[in-house]
Motif scaffolding. Structure first.
Motif, PDB file in Angstrom:
ATOM      1  N   VAL A  84       3.948  -2.850  10.593  1.00  0.00           N
ATOM      2  CA  VAL A  84       4.049  -2.946   9.449  1.00  0.00           C
ATOM      3  C   VAL A  84       5.163  -4.278   9.040  1.00  0.00           C
ATOM      4  O   VAL A  84       6.056  -4.419   9.968  1.00  0.00           O
ATOM      5  CB  VAL A  84       4.788  -1.937   8.662  1.00  0.00           C
ATOM      6  N   SER A  85       5.100  -4.893   8.113  1.00  0.00           N
ATOM      7  CA  SER A  85       6.038  -5.795   7.889  1.00  0.00           C
ATOM      8  C   SER A  85       7.351  -5.394   7.092  1.00  0.00           C
ATOM      9  O   SER A  85       7.022  -4.435   6.399  1.00  0.00           O
ATOM     10  CB  SER A  85       5.396  -7.075   6.956  1.00  0.00           C
ATOM     11  N   PHE A  86       8.151  -6.163   7.309  1.00  0.00           N
ATOM     12  CA  PHE A  86       9.539  -5.770   6.357  1.00  0.00           C
ATOM     13  C   PHE A  86       9.385  -5.796   4.849  1.00  0.00           C
ATOM     14  O   PHE A  86       9.490  -4.940   4.232  1.00  0.00           O
ATOM     15  CB  PHE A  86      10.756  -6.620   6.966  1.00  0.00           C
ATOM     16  N   GLY A  87       8.660  -6.671   4.560  1.00  0.00           N
ATOM     17  CA  GLY A  87       8.426  -6.711   3.027  1.00  0.00           C
ATOM     18  C   GLY A  87       7.680  -5.744   2.408  1.00  0.00           C
ATOM     19  O   GLY A  87       7.637  -5.550   1.199  1.00  0.00           O
ATOM     20  N   CYS A  88       6.512  -5.121   3.161  1.00  0.00           N
ATOM     21  CA  CYS A  88       5.793  -4.287   2.818  1.00  0.00           C
ATOM     22  C   CYS A  88       6.728  -2.726   2.868  1.00  0.00           C
ATOM     23  O   CYS A  88       6.588  -2.252   1.653  1.00  0.00           O
ATOM     24  CB  CYS A  88       4.549  -3.946   3.635  1.00  0.00           C
ATOM     25  N   VAL A  89       7.466  -2.767   3.594  1.00  0.00           N
ATOM     26  CA  VAL A  89       8.413  -1.547   3.556  1.00  0.00           C
ATOM     27  C   VAL A  89       9.336  -1.573   2.393  1.00  0.00           C
ATOM     28  O   VAL A  89       9.631  -0.793   1.553  1.00  0.00           O
ATOM     29  CB  VAL A  89       9.390  -1.455   4.994  1.00  0.00           C
ATOM     30  N   ALA A  90       9.869  -2.699   2.176  1.00  0.00           N
ATOM     31  CA  ALA A  90      10.969  -2.908   0.865  1.00  0.00           C
ATOM     32  C   ALA A  90      10.004  -2.849  -0.398  1.00  0.00           C
ATOM     33  O   ALA A  90      10.434  -2.363  -1.145  1.00  0.00           O
ATOM     34  CB  ALA A  90      11.327  -4.323   1.006  1.00  0.00           C
ATOM     35  N   SER A  91       8.884  -3.230  -0.124  1.00  0.00           N
ATOM     36  CA  SER A  91       7.982  -3.075  -1.578  1.00  0.00           C
ATOM     37  C   SER A  91       7.641  -1.505  -1.904  1.00  0.00           C
ATOM     38  O   SER A  91       7.975  -1.044  -3.127  1.00  0.00           O
ATOM     39  CB  SER A  91       6.566  -3.882  -1.440  1.00  0.00           C
ATOM     40  N   VAL A  92       7.407  -0.690  -0.852  1.00  0.00           N
ATOM     41  CA  VAL A  92       6.805   0.643  -1.153  1.00  0.00           C
ATOM     42  C   VAL A  92       8.263   1.563  -1.605  1.00  0.00           C
ATOM     43  O   VAL A  92       8.088   2.174  -2.623  1.00  0.00           O
ATOM     44  CB  VAL A  92       6.294   1.189   0.283  1.00  0.00           C
ATOM     45  N   LEU A  93       9.327   1.253  -0.659  1.00  0.00           N
ATOM     46  CA  LEU A  93      10.462   1.926  -1.061  1.00  0.00           C
ATOM     47  C   LEU A  93      11.105   1.541  -2.428  1.00  0.00           C
ATOM     48  O   LEU A  93      11.650   2.202  -3.125  1.00  0.00           O
ATOM     49  CB  LEU A  93      11.490   1.611   0.161  1.00  0.00           C
ATOM     50  N   GLY A  94      10.872   0.515  -2.842  1.00  0.00           N
ATOM     51  CA  GLY A  94      11.362  -0.065  -4.030  1.00  0.00           C
ATOM     52  C   GLY A  94      10.480   0.409  -5.307  1.00  0.00           C
ATOM     53  O   GLY A  94      11.166   0.706  -6.208  1.00  0.00           O
TER      54      GLY A  94
END
Length: 270
Positions: free
Chosen positions: A188-198
């Motif tokens: 998974v990409s870092f942007g996807c993780v930040a998007s979901v957690l946000g």
């Protein structure tokens, strides 16, 4: 013998002073003033036009540079109406196709309000199935708005915690990024993780909004805080499982998510 002015003459004085032999020391030349009327230094050329005296030059002959016959072409156009070298296309044909084919500005910036609304509904409805294709996008517009809203609701309670919100979010996203790459097969990409957690921070905004109305340090506040933490972690783990095809591992993903959102809950309560 007395010398008077009548008896003294200039040649006699020069002879007495010895100046008669003075001229013999100079170089003797045959040049005379009469030679100035002739050509200087013996140079004479009858064909040279520069050597002719004034009034003898023939001005009927053309002087200066003359262009070759092929280069002198007459101008065939009209005054103030030059003949164009090329015919440009019309303005409509040049710009209409290029502007119609371009995507909207918000789409170029990665902001899609339809996808933002679908992700928000997925978080607000924990039992709704998540669309893995939409959740796998790197969309940071919604998370930035939710982080600002969370900090604003904390500000209404007298807590200036914007630095803690962004700092804990960055550390939490980095930790979840490393953990999910170890657990999933696809990565998974870092942007996807930040998007979901946000996006899953939205229930925490509801908790901080309740903190504006009443204190969260009582029994009701503890129960509400625990429910909000479970809500955030369940929504985040559901989205990660559907996006990364991690069947049967939702509880393993929900536990670190609960720890992250528990820190945000502590900021809201205390």
């Amino acid at each position: 013998m007395v010398l008077t002015s009548d008896s003294v003459s200039l040649p006699w004085l020069l002879a007495m002073a010895g100046f008669d032999n003075f001229n013999t020391d100079f170089y003797q030349s045959s040049y005379s003033v009469d030679d100035q009327n002739q050509g200087g230094y013996g140079y004479s050329n009858a064909d040279d036009p520069c050597s002719k005296q004034y009034g003898q030059y023939d001005y009927s002959q053309p002087m200066g540079y003359s262009a070759p016959p092929g280069m002198m072409q007459p101008y065939t156009g009209q005054i103030f109406q030059p003949t164009p070298a090329f015919t440009p296309a019309s303005t409509q044909s040049m710009y209409s196709s290029s502007f119609e084919d371009e995507p909207p500005l918000l789409e170029e910036l990665g902001i899609n309000f339809d996808h933002i609304w679908q992700k928000t509904l997925t978080v607000l409805h924990p039992l709704k199935a998540a669309d893995g294709s939409i959740m796998n996008e790197t969309d940071l517009a919604g998370p930035m708005v939710f982080c600002l809203a969370f900090g604003a609701t904390l500000l209404l309670t007298g807590k200036i915690q914007f630095g803690y919100v962004y700092g804990i979010s960055a550390i939490g996203c980095l930790g979840m990024y490393c953990l999910l790459n170890l657990m999933s097969m696809t990565g998974v990409s870092f942007g996807c993780v930040a998007s979901v957690l946000g996006y899953c921070l939205l229930p925490m905004i509801i908790l901080s909004s309740f903190g504006v109305l009443f204190s969260l340090q009582g029994m009701l506040g503890i129960i509400l805080t625990a429910a909000i933490i479970g809500w955030c972690s369940f929504s985040a783990s559901k989205i990660f499982i559907s996006a990364l095809a991690m069947d049967g591992q939702q509880l393993l993903v929900a536990y670190p998510c609960a720890l992250l959102y528990g820190v945000f809950a502590l900021i809201s309560v205390f």
